[in-house]
Design an enzyme around this catalytic site. Sequence first.
Site: not given
Ligand code: EPZ
Length: 417
Positions: A22-23, A116, A121, A305, A397
């Site tokens: 998915k990711n 969410c 996020r 995850d 999803r």
């Molecule tokens: C991706 O989400 C994945 N989703 C998530 O999988 C996964 O948990 C996550 O990466 C971490 O590995 C997809 O790939 C579609 P991040 P993403 O940006 O990109 C903070 C699942 O269950 N942050 O690495 O949103 C954020 O709030 C999903 O498959 C900021 O502060 O993750 C979080 O605390 C859930 N500012 C941390 O970084 C930003 O601009 C990690 O977020 C961006 C992120």
Amino acid sequence: MGYYEVEGGYAIDGEFAVRGSKNAVLPILAATVLVDDEVVLENCPQIADFFVSLEILQELGCSVKQEERTVTINSKGLFRNEIQEDMVSKMRSSVLFLGALLGRTKKAVMGHPGGCTIGRRPIDLHLRAFEKMGVRMEEKEGIFYCHAPLLLGYHLYLDYPSVGATENILLLAVKAEGTTVIHNAAREPEITALVRFLRSCGAEIYGEGTPTIMIEGVTQLHGTVFTIPFDRIEAGTLLCAAAMTGGKLHLKNAERQYMEQTLEVLEQTGCGLRYEEEAIYLQAPTRLLSDFTIATGPYPAFPTDMQPIMMSLLTLAKGTCMISETVFEARFRHAEELCRMGANIQMHRRNAAVFGVEKLYGTKVEASDLRGGAALLLAALAAEGTSQVYGNIYIERGYEKIEDVLTFLGGRVHLHV
Ligand code: EPZ
């Protein structure tokens, strides 16, 4: 809202081929906007977020032809650069279309993807990088109006190795003028998959899988045929299901090298594990053990995850496990529901102490996010009695027909919608 009716007490046993990630598929679908040529993607997971992404591509004017796990996309006819609010709110990873649309048309209009139940996020890291590369942005009533008269490469330093920010910057930089370097880039296997896809379309990118990625902007990308790699979280979920129900599982298409931390924890719980080229064999122990700590973190640390799913397994292990969730600030909602099944979990902010119990008991529980829902399904498989796991819309999803998969592997799971 629909629910899964699960009759507990049946081992998850047998052989299964893990589907596409998915990711990995979601950022690659967004990346097809950059390629005004025919792209064929194989081994796509037929999950809800995949179909939402196809809808977005069609709304933008791309031609999309999906036959089971193969989708053929041509964005030559792209005529829009605006993504409707309802589509953006349906799927958070729609934010990845921002970088792709700006990289292709130099313009993009999109609603804020919002948070969410696992956390706020924000997308500040995405937007700060975009501004440095020449994107001008205005936010009005939650809608972003972006345009980039001139996209210039830049040396960017991410405060946090955000997966989404790294992906969005890659999508913006592949056709920017000059060189972009991302320092403190995310190293997840899904980043590597996106880079391999873009490189197969003619992009010049170096350093994927390391904290520093360099992108040399090119003017043109060409079509390709690309196979989506396996879903390491689906693989981890099924291994945990077998481990919790006293089963033995032969997982095909699962590559050990991308699952080291998850496999390491499963070995610590007493599971017997054997590995072959792209296959993993797991034999559950008579009683799972746990007297260790888990801290989630950016790859290659233990994946956030897998945290809800591993917590579910640990509720039945002999001993105590301390879990700290360092990535998302609100990713323990499933713990409350697990306690309603008889688990003994004490939480404080981002830490949870899981005291193993002998049994879980079937009851009505409610999922509020994708991986938390998977955790509840697995607990129901191992529980005594029958459970109703509400919230199939979250689980669908990220897991394709999980009720059929678990039933095929010996479980008793029926979806009521
Ligand atoms: C991706 O989400 C994945 N989703 C998530 O999988 C996964 O948990 C996550 O990466 C971490 O590995 C997809 O790939 C579609 P991040 P993403 O940006 O990109 C903070 C699942 O269950 N942050 O690495 O949103 C954020 O709030 C999903 O498959 C900021 O502060 O993750 C979080 O605390 C859930 N500012 C941390 O970084 C930003 O601009 C990690 O977020 C961006 C992120």
